[in-house]
Each structure stands twice: as C-alpha cells, then as structure tokens.
Enzyme design. Structure first.
Site, PDB file in Angstrom:
ATOM      1  N   THR A   1       6.836 -10.838   6.686  1.00  0.00           N
ATOM      2  CA  THR A   1       5.700 -11.640   7.122  1.00  0.00           C
ATOM      3  C   THR A   1       5.106 -12.471   5.990  1.00  0.00           C
ATOM      4  O   THR A   1       5.317 -12.181   4.814  1.00  0.00           O
ATOM      5  CB  THR A   1       4.588 -10.702   7.672  1.00  0.00           C
ATOM      6  OG1 THR A   1       3.571 -11.474   8.290  1.00  0.00           O
ATOM      7  CG2 THR A   1       3.944  -9.854   6.578  1.00  0.00           C
TER       8      THR A   1
ATOM      9  N   SER B   1       0.997  -2.679   8.903  1.00  0.00           N
ATOM     10  CA  SER B   1       1.284  -1.985  10.159  1.00  0.00           C
ATOM     11  C   SER B   1       2.734  -2.206  10.585  1.00  0.00           C
ATOM     12  O   SER B   1       3.119  -1.784  11.678  1.00  0.00           O
ATOM     13  CB  SER B   1       0.361  -2.501  11.269  1.00  0.00           C
ATOM     14  OG  SER B   1      -0.976  -2.256  10.938  1.00  0.00           O
TER      15      SER B   1
ATOM     16  N   ARG C   1       6.924  -5.091   0.023  1.00  0.00           N
ATOM     17  CA  ARG C   1       5.571  -5.533   0.318  1.00  0.00           C
ATOM     18  C   ARG C   1       4.978  -6.251  -0.895  1.00  0.00           C
ATOM     19  O   ARG C   1       5.239  -5.865  -2.044  1.00  0.00           O
ATOM     20  CB  ARG C   1       4.750  -4.282   0.637  1.00  0.00           C
ATOM     21  CG  ARG C   1       3.307  -4.531   1.025  1.00  0.00           C
ATOM     22  CD  ARG C   1       3.195  -5.175   2.361  1.00  0.00           C
ATOM     23  NE  ARG C   1       1.869  -5.009   2.928  1.00  0.00           N
ATOM     24  CZ  ARG C   1       1.458  -5.689   3.997  1.00  0.00           C
ATOM     25  NH1 ARG C   1       2.255  -6.555   4.609  1.00  0.00           N
ATOM     26  NH2 ARG C   1       0.253  -5.485   4.482  1.00  0.00           N
TER      27      ARG C   1
ATOM     28  N   GLY D   1       2.663  -8.622  15.102  1.00  0.00           N
ATOM     29  CA  GLY D   1       1.451  -8.378  15.890  1.00  0.00           C
ATOM     30  C   GLY D   1       0.366  -7.609  15.175  1.00  0.00           C
ATOM     31  O   GLY D   1      -0.500  -7.018  15.810  1.00  0.00           O
ATOM     32  N   GLY D   2       0.404  -7.575  13.831  1.00  0.00           N
ATOM     33  CA  GLY D   2      -0.676  -6.911  13.100  1.00  0.00           C
ATOM     34  C   GLY D   2      -0.827  -5.465  13.549  1.00  0.00           C
ATOM     35  O   GLY D   2       0.158  -4.750  13.728  1.00  0.00           O
TER      36      GLY D   2
ATOM     37  N   ASP E   1      -4.845  -8.242   4.084  1.00  0.00           N
ATOM     38  CA  ASP E   1      -4.546  -6.940   4.694  1.00  0.00           C
ATOM     39  C   ASP E   1      -5.227  -5.781   3.969  1.00  0.00           C
ATOM     40  O   ASP E   1      -5.210  -4.649   4.442  1.00  0.00           O
ATOM     41  CB  ASP E   1      -3.034  -6.683   4.736  1.00  0.00           C
ATOM     42  CG  ASP E   1      -2.403  -7.202   6.020  1.00  0.00           C
ATOM     43  OD1 ASP E   1      -3.129  -7.746   6.864  1.00  0.00           O
ATOM     44  OD2 ASP E   1      -1.178  -7.060   6.177  1.00  0.00           O
TER      45      ASP E   1
ATOM     46  N   THR F   1       4.271 -12.697  11.991  1.00  0.00           N
ATOM     47  CA  THR F   1       5.263 -11.808  11.392  1.00  0.00           C
ATOM     48  C   THR F   1       6.513 -11.987  12.212  1.00  0.00           C
ATOM     49  O   THR F   1       6.458 -12.529  13.305  1.00  0.00           O
ATOM     50  CB  THR F   1       4.716 -10.377  11.475  1.00  0.00           C
ATOM     51  OG1 THR F   1       3.508 -10.326  10.744  1.00  0.00           O
ATOM     52  CG2 THR F   1       5.664  -9.330  10.960  1.00  0.00           C
TER      53      THR F   1
HETATM   54  O1  DON Z   1       1.562  -6.119   7.388  1.00  0.00           O
HETATM   55  C1  DON Z   1       0.921  -6.257   8.414  1.00  0.00           C
HETATM   56  O2  DON Z   1       0.705  -5.337   9.177  1.00  0.00           O
HETATM   57  C2  DON Z   1       0.412  -7.627   8.813  1.00  0.00           C
HETATM   58  N1  DON Z   1       0.341  -8.489   7.663  1.00  0.00           N
HETATM   59  C3  DON Z   1       1.269  -8.191   9.875  1.00  0.00           C
HETATM   60  C4  DON Z   1       0.733  -9.500  10.393  1.00  0.00           C
HETATM   61  C5  DON Z   1       1.238  -9.832  11.725  1.00  0.00           C
HETATM   62  O3  DON Z   1       1.983  -9.103  12.311  1.00  0.00           O
HETATM   63  C6  DON Z   1       0.754 -11.098  12.332  1.00  0.00           C
HETATM   64  N2  DON Z   1       1.626 -11.454  13.410  1.00  0.00           N
HETATM   65  N3  DON Z   1       1.663 -11.635  14.468  1.00  0.00           N
END
Ligand code: DON
Length: 586
Positions: free
Chosen positions: A413, A467, A126, A487-488, A437, A395
């Site tokens: 991502t 997430s 990360r 998908g955040g 984030d 992502t």
């Molecule tokens: O780490 C995370 O949870 C977010 N940065 C992920 C972002 C994400 O999945 C956007 N995509 N569709």
C-alpha cells in the site's frame, strides 16, 4: 439499486466487468474476430494446476503468468507482479510504500530452501518512521498529504529480500516487465481512467503528480488511453541494474532526499541507509481442519483474525446458517472484542511486547463467553481501561500459486489512494503517507474511532501498525485458500468473512468472494454492511432489536483470492470485481 447490489448479480457483474475491461487489455484489443473471442472470456476467473495469478490489474496479472511460464516460481511471479502494479495501478501498487508478503512452501519442497525454518514466512516490508520522528510530531489539522507524512519506504528492500531468499529467476528478469510497461505504456481500463482523472482533479497542488499522470490528449483520461511513465522506467531500470542498493543508497536515494528537502520532509540519508525488511514467522492457528497462516505484527491482521474466528468457533454457527441473525450477531460481537485487543496491545513487535495470551485459544474462549445472544454489548463496556476522549483509503492485494504449490499472498500500500500524492521529482513514483497509520494523537481514543493507545504511538524507526492481512489456509500440506484485501481496518473482517464463507460454510469460490460483507471495529460502535442480497429488512431489524446500530456502507474490500476446488482437484482464481480485477492461469 446500489452499485454493490448490481455487482452481486453475477450476469450483470460479468457484463459490467467486460464492458470496463475489454478493449483496454494490455495485449491490445482490435475489432477483429480474434478480439471478439477475447471479449467473451471472463477475466475475473481462471482455473488450473500449473499456476495462477489474480490481481487488480490485467497487465500485472499477465506479467505474473509470463514469469510462471518462463519457469519462475510463485515468489518470482509475485515480485514481478508487485513491480508491475507499481506501474499499472498507481493508486496502491508501489515502490514508494510498503507491505507484507506471506509465502507458504509445501513440506516436500522445503529442502530446496535451507533458510526456511517454517511452513510460512512473512516478509515484513512495512515502512518505518524517520529517525527524527517523535510521539507528538503531528498537530490537529495537519494534512495527511505532506512530506512529513511519508514513512521510509520498504517495498524495494522487501521484494529484493523475498527474491533473494526464495526466487529462482534472475532479479533483472522479474523487474524487466515493469520497465517495459512504464516505458512503452499500457492502455488504462475504465476504473483506472476514472481514478486518474479524480486524483488529477483533487491534487492541483501537486505539480509532479499532475505532470506524470497527465492524460495523453491533454484533456481527460478515457478507457483505452495509454499511460507512459518515462521517469518511472528510468527508476525501475536502476533497480533492475543495481538492486535495492540503487533505491536506498544510489541514484534513486539522491532523488528521494532532494524531494524531502524541497518539501520539508523528515526522511534523511541515514533513514534510507538504515531501512531493513524483516523476516517473520506467520501467525499460525487452527480453524476446523485448516491451518491458517496470517500476518504477524507489525500488522494487527493475523492476531485479530485469529481472535475473531476462534470466538465464532465457540458457537454452533454452522447449524444456525450463514445468514441467520444469531450468526451475524455473534460475528459482530467477536469483531468488536477482537478490535479492543488490537487497540490495547498491538504495535511494532520490535518496540512493544505482544502478549502471548492473545494467541492462546483459552483467551478467545473467555472473550466468546462474554458474548450475550440476547443483546449487543455496547463498545464502551468492553474497555473501561482505555480512556475515551470526547470527540470534537488505497491498498492492493494479489495472490499467486505455482505448479509446485508455493503460495504467495501479498498486500501492499501507499496508505491513501495515491499515498501522499507526492511524486519524487524526476523518479516518477509516488511516496506513501503511511505515518498516518500511527496513533497520531497520544492517548486520544474517541468513540468516533480515533485510537491513541500507547503500543502504536510514533517512535523513531518504528513500524506503524497495519491491518493488512495476507493469509493462506492449508489442509494436508496443500494451500486451499490464498486471500487478503485492501480497506484499512475493514481488511481483517473481510478476510474473516471469506474464511467463514469458504472454509466453514463451504460456499463456492465466487460466492465466497462476492457475498456482501459487514464490519465492526469497536469504535465507532456501529455495524457497516454492503447493501446487497441476502441482506433483507428482517435481518437488519433483527440486529437493530438486539441493540446494534446498523448502517449501509460502500463496498468493503477487494479480495483477489485463489481457492482449491476439491471436487475438480484443481485451483480456481477469483478476482473480486468490486472495482476491477483480473485472474490468469499459466
Ligand atoms: O496498513 C494498513 O492497514 C493501511 N495503511 C491500509 C490502507 C488501506 O487499506 C486503504 N485502502 N483501501
């Protein structure tokens, strides 16, 4: 009929997918008979026992398959796929971002990896906040697409660590396919053509992005047009020759620093030098007869997933049925409660204590006891301790399995699609905007879904809460499900539903992935669902009668997954296909 409804209809979905993919496969399609045969194959699925790869991008999947065929293991293939996706899937594939690689090694192989102390290990690569960062560095109205929003990238260091610890093939061998794809180019498929065109239209203020992603005809991106990335080929060659050093200390670092200075970014030489990926134990919990290994903090994925599944397990949901109103209601209520704990406790474990009780089955049982079957619990009632302020996503996930049963679930991502939109000048790669984030505004938690709780506030060198939920389910030492999604905040719920579909309701792999999904994240206090069968008016009305606010939403996630098929004693890879995707076998 909505897009997702169309996608749920198998025949149509397959036709659509082929229409989008055929003719633009990286191996090239012609109008010959051989190509007609290629066109009949469904690239969304693959079966076999010799190794499988499934990702969002056909050329990247193909790279993984080649690495497996060349004698590489699942980690070699995963590292090669990750580098390839940095070329073939610029919305999220990256070397300028970060992510998590979850690796399961079957017990019989563990002696080969003396440094491996447990069945599943997660490489946490990360991004971190720059050393100069502080809690209140962002103001209302700040753009998420600026140099200040860039976290110190982790991908190259993470992939190098995974490879050094668990890989078999030489480093250069796993980076080279990506260099070739960048240098020689590859034919873009229809979803990527439209994505590139959109980002060009939306990002006029980002000249380097405009330059490196310009369509070859100078006009518009079309399916089949070739994307060549000479600067990125140079960067990848430095990485192949010099390893992660080249990125964090060497010639690439110089270009990143120059980019930061040009745009007022906060990343300095010391930030790059200080970056370290972390090896962490996977979050482990049992679900029925399965062992689940999922993503630990600095992701909220594994803990929140365990809280959801353990609450649901307190109810006779299998007797009720997958599409029974009670099952859906309990699932929503479990999500709501799990996301409260996420907001209350979770952040970078090197900065905030992660309480043990979150993984205690008794705690999940207590949460489940507070679920009422006759009504929805308003989200406000659940966390009186978290003060609400009145309120004025790309992502990508891929899954790999090798012939020995080593499994890799990798989600990484740039945060937004194309991240910060800043391409490092002369180096050809996009930088993330992962700083978004963090909880940008300390103590501002709103009913609209903004979270301001302390554990995820900004601090120098801290990882922002994710997430991402790359997850591996194991039974009798065999990986039976490898999954994850973009998908955040919806990611965790997407993974929970795939686990329920497959491991609890024993649905076929394709349905486990394709069935419409729902999402509740505590705030906003609403259920979002993908409008497709078997959702019907009765179920929606039933949920509304219980007090849920239910809204139709866009597609949720893209979970490229691998399943063990008990009946055929073989593995089955399924590309989600909500956007695109490609499965292959070695
Ligand atoms: O780490 C995370 O949870 C977010 N940065 C992920 C972002 C994400 O999945 C956007 N995509 N569709």
């Amino acid at each position: 009929m909505s897009d997702s409804k169309l996608l749920m209809q198998e025949g149509h979905s397959r036709r659509e997918f082929l229409k989008r993919t055929v003719g633009v496969l990286w191996c090239g399609a012609s109008s010959s008979g051989a190509s007609a045969q290629v066109q009949e194959r469904d690239f969304r699925e693959a079966s076999g026992r010799n190794g499988l790869v499934v990702s969002v991008s056909a050329p990247a999947t193909q790279v993984g398959i080649e690495i497996l065929r060349a004698g590489g293991n699942a980690v070699d293939a995963a590292v090669a796929v990750a580098f390839a996706l940095a070329v073939t899937y610029p919305p999220a594939g990256n070397i300028g971002g970060g992510g998590f690689m979850n690796v399961f090694v079957p017990p019989v192989l563990r002696a080969r990896f003396p440094k491996l102390s447990q069945p599943a290990i997660v490489v946490d690569y990360r991004e971190v906040a720059p050393l100069k960062a502080h809690r209140e560095m962002f103001q209302r109205g700040d753009s998420p697409h600026q140099h200040k929003a860039v976290g110190v990238p982790g991908t190259v260091a993470g992939l190098a660590l995974a490879h050094a610890m668990l890989g078999k093939l030489p480093w250069r061998r796993v980076v080279e396919p990506a260099i070739a794809l960048a240098r020689d180019g590859f034919a873009v498929d229809a979803p990527l053509a439209s994505s590139l065109q959109n980002i060009l239209n939306q990002s006029k203020a980002f000249p380097e992005l405009q330059r490196v992603f310009a369509p070859p005809d100078g006009q518009r991106w079309k399916a089949g047009a070739v994307l060549r990335q000479a600067d990125l080929a140079w960067t990848l060659k430095q990485i192949a020759d010099g390893g992660a050093e080249a990125f964090y200390h060497g010639p690439i670092a110089e270009k990143i620093i120059a980019e930061m200075q040009r745009g007022g970014g906060w990343i300095h030489r010391d930030d790059l030098k200080a970056y370290r990926p972390k090896l962490r134990s996977a979050i482990f919990f049992r679900f029925g007869q399965y062992e689940i290994y999922s993503n630990p903090p600095a992701s909220s994925g594994g803990i929140t997933l365990s809280l959801i599944l353990r609450q649901v397990a307190e109810f006779p949901y299998r007797q009720w049925g997958r599409w029974d109103l009670r099952t859906l209601h309990v699932l929503i209520e479990a999500m709501r409660r799990a996301y409260v704990e996420r907001a209350r406790w979770l952040g970078d474990p090197d900065f905030v204590p992660i309480p043990d009780h979150l993984l205690d089955p008794e705690f999940a049982r207590r949460l489940a006891k507070s679920i009422r079957l006759d009504r929805a619990t308003p989200s406000r009632e659940l966390a009186p301790d978290i003060v609400l302020t009145p309120e004025g996503t790309e992502t990508t996930h891929f899954s790999v399995l090798d012939a020995d049963g080593i499994a890799v679930a990798n989600t990484y991502t740039l945060e937004h699609s194309y991240g910060s939109r800043i391409v490092v000048r002369g180096a050809g790669f996009l930088l993330n905007n992962e700083m978004t984030d963090f909880n940008w505004f300390p103590e501002r938690t709103t009913a609209g879904g903004l979270i301001g709780t302390p554990p995820n506030q900004i601090a120098p060198g801290k990882r922002m809460l994710s997430s991402m939920t790359p997850t591996i389910a194991v039974r009798d030492s065999r990986p039976v499900l490898i999954t994850g999604s973009p998908g955040g905040r919806t990611i965790i719920n997407t993974v929970a539903q795939i686990i329920l579909n497959r491991l609890a309701f024993e649905l076929p792999p394709r349905s486990s992935v394709d069935l419409p999904r729902l999402h509740h994240q505590w705030f906003p206090d609403e259920v979002r669902y993908e409008p497709a069968d078997p959702w019907g008016a009765d179920l929606l009305q039933g949920l509304r009668r219980l007090g849920h606010k239910v809204l139709a939403a866009d597609r949720q996630g893209e979970a490229h997954s691998i399943f063990y098929d008990d009946e055929r004693a073989t593995y089955h890879a399924v590309a989600d296909g909500r956007v695109s995707g490609s499965a292959g076998s070695a």
